[in-house]
Design a protein around this motif. Structure first.
Motif, PDB file in Angstrom:
ATOM      1  N   GLY A 190       0.784  -1.221   0.000  1.00  0.00           N
ATOM      2  CA  GLY A 190       0.000   0.000   0.000  1.00  0.00           C
ATOM      3  C   GLY A 190       0.817   1.273   0.000  1.00  0.00           C
ATOM      4  N   SER A 191       2.119   1.176  -0.286  1.00  0.00           N
ATOM      5  CA  SER A 191       3.002   2.338  -0.261  1.00  0.00           C
ATOM      6  C   SER A 191       3.033   3.033  -1.622  1.00  0.00           C
ATOM      7  CB  SER A 191       4.422   1.900   0.123  1.00  0.00           C
ATOM      8  OG  SER A 191       5.348   2.954  -0.013  1.00  0.00           O
ATOM      9  N   THR A 192       3.444   4.302  -1.630  1.00  0.00           N
ATOM     10  CA  THR A 192       3.637   5.033  -2.884  1.00  0.00           C
ATOM     11  C   THR A 192       5.071   4.890  -3.386  1.00  0.00           C
ATOM     12  OG1 THR A 192       4.176   7.056  -1.673  1.00  0.00           O
ATOM     13  CG2 THR A 192       1.867   6.736  -2.314  1.00  0.00           C
ATOM     14  N   ALA A 193       5.895   4.177  -2.619  1.00  0.00           N
ATOM     15  CA  ALA A 193       7.287   3.922  -3.004  1.00  0.00           C
ATOM     16  C   ALA A 193       7.459   2.438  -3.296  1.00  0.00           C
ATOM     17  CB  ALA A 193       8.246   4.345  -1.894  1.00  0.00           C
ATOM     18  N   GLY A 214       7.868  -1.495   5.132  1.00  0.00           N
ATOM     19  CA  GLY A 214       6.655  -0.709   4.983  1.00  0.00           C
ATOM     20  C   GLY A 214       6.408  -0.214   3.577  1.00  0.00           C
ATOM     21  N   GLU A 215       7.311  -0.518   2.645  1.00  0.00           N
ATOM     22  CA  GLU A 215       7.170  -0.087   1.259  1.00  0.00           C
ATOM     23  C   GLU A 215       6.927  -1.293   0.351  1.00  0.00           C
ATOM     24  OE1 GLU A 215      10.114   3.816   1.491  1.00  0.00           O
ATOM     25  OE2 GLU A 215      10.872   1.942   0.629  1.00  0.00           O
ATOM     26  N   ILE A 239      10.588   5.305  -7.093  1.00  0.00           N
ATOM     27  CA  ILE A 239      11.067   3.986  -7.522  1.00  0.00           C
ATOM     28  C   ILE A 239      12.535   3.860  -7.129  1.00  0.00           C
ATOM     29  CG2 ILE A 239      11.448   2.460  -9.492  1.00  0.00           C
ATOM     30  CD1 ILE A 239       9.165   4.040 -10.911  1.00  0.00           C
ATOM     31  N   LYS A 240      12.811   3.009  -6.145  1.00  0.00           N
ATOM     32  CA  LYS A 240      14.162   2.840  -5.626  1.00  0.00           C
ATOM     33  C   LYS A 240      14.775   1.570  -6.227  1.00  0.00           C
ATOM     34  CE  LYS A 240      12.721   4.842  -1.191  1.00  0.00           C
ATOM     35  NZ  LYS A 240      12.654   4.615   0.273  1.00  0.00           N
ATOM     36  N   CYS A 241      15.876   1.732  -6.942  1.00  0.00           N
ATOM     37  CA  CYS A 241      16.459   0.608  -7.676  1.00  0.00           C
ATOM     38  C   CYS A 241      17.669   0.009  -6.968  1.00  0.00           C
ATOM     39  CB  CYS A 241      16.860   1.062  -9.074  1.00  0.00           C
ATOM     40  SG  CYS A 241      15.462   1.567 -10.096  1.00  0.00           S
TER      41      CYS A 241
END
Length: 303
Positions: A190-193, A214-215, A239-241
């Protein structure tokens, strides 16, 4: 292979590049010039001939058809992998079949799986294999299954990680493969990240390190699946790569950066000097163990 190879070969390279977010810098008689789509450059040296539907990168000294170009994007010389990527990007149909759990399933490399069973992960040898790679049993059991299968008349077992289409990535100490269909795996919270990982071992490593708690997480299960990830990633603000520190990982990061711009962040600096997040996890755990042993030695000397 159930696809129209000739049809894909004729798919315009200009359209292929446009779908990946690359647009021409200059047009001449029968030449369209780009900045290289898979490496950094200031002066355009990447030429497309629309009439012949061929490309040539003068800066790198190589070129070819659309399949060769796909290979540069995904870092693979395997034609089947290249063709699948072209099919994904171009939107051409690529029929895939659900695995039959009680009959034979055959992956692209020719490996056959018979009498497949999917069970809760409980095999001690598999849990030990994951433990050696730094993955705690609790994290492994919560995210993976155990697959038992027969191949060439012998029974085997492996760690299985499911994807969004019903297929599985499978690993044991001696084998790395997949049971088709191939797809990405989205693990929403449910995260935006969203944290993007190349393989499921890296995702499990992120969990072990407390990264992205939590992401949401998305596992590509292969850099060739990056186009399949777009339908999921389009809706995220961040967006964390966590991709591999190699050429294929860099190209995948570039493709995501081209599509999503500032929404994409490169987190590979966390594991600089290591190939991937799992190698970093193993190195971190080894250093902690060495530190504990040194502290014990120091205490014994003082006593």
């Amino acid at each position: 292979m159930p696809m129209d190879i000739e049809g894909m070969k004729r798919f315009p390279i200009e359209d292929f590049l446009a779908r990946l977010g690359h647009h021409p810098v200059q047009r001449r008689a029968n030449a369209v010039w780009y900045r290289s789509p898979y490496r950094e450059e200031k002066t355009p040296s990447f030429k497309v001939n629309p009439e012949k539907n061929l490309w040539y990168d003068f800066g790198a000294g190589m070129g070819g058809n659309i399949f060769a170009l796909a290979g540069e994007f995904i870092g693979s010389g395997d034609f089947i992998t290249q063709a699948r990527y072209v099919a994904e990007v171009s939107g051409m149909p690529l029929p895939e079949h659900e695995p039959h759990r009680s009959s034979e399933v055959r992956q692209a490399g020719g490996q056959s799986f018979e009498n497949v069973e999917i069970l809760p992960l409980q095999n001690r040898a598999l849990l030990h294999y994951l433990h050696e790679r730094g993955i705690p049993s609790a994290i492994a059991i919560a995210n993976c299954k155990e697959m038992r299968y027969t191949t060439h008349g012998k029974r085997y077992f492996a760690v299985a990680f499911g994807n969004g289409s019903g297929g599985y990535e499978i690993r044991n100490p001696f084998f790395k493969g997949c049971v088709p269909p191939k797809d990405v795996t989205l693990l929403p919270s449910g995260s935006t990240a969203c944290n993007v990982h190349e393989g499921f071992m890296d995702y499990l490593s992120a969990r072990a390190l407390g990264i992205g708690n939590g992401e949401d997480h998305l596992v590509l299960n292969s850099v060739s699946n990056v186009a399949r990830a777009y339908r999921h990633l389009d809706g995220y603000g961040q967006i964390k790569c966590y991709l591999d520190n190699d050429e294929a990982g860099r190209r995948t990061l570039e493709a995501l950066g081209t599509r999503y711009g500032e929404r994409v962040s490169d987190c590979s600096g966390i594991y600089g000097g290591c190939k991937d997040l799992n190698e970093h996890l193993q190195k971190t755990l080894a250093e902690r163990q060495a530190q504990r042993e040194n502290e014990k030695k120091s205490k014994s000397i003082k006593m």
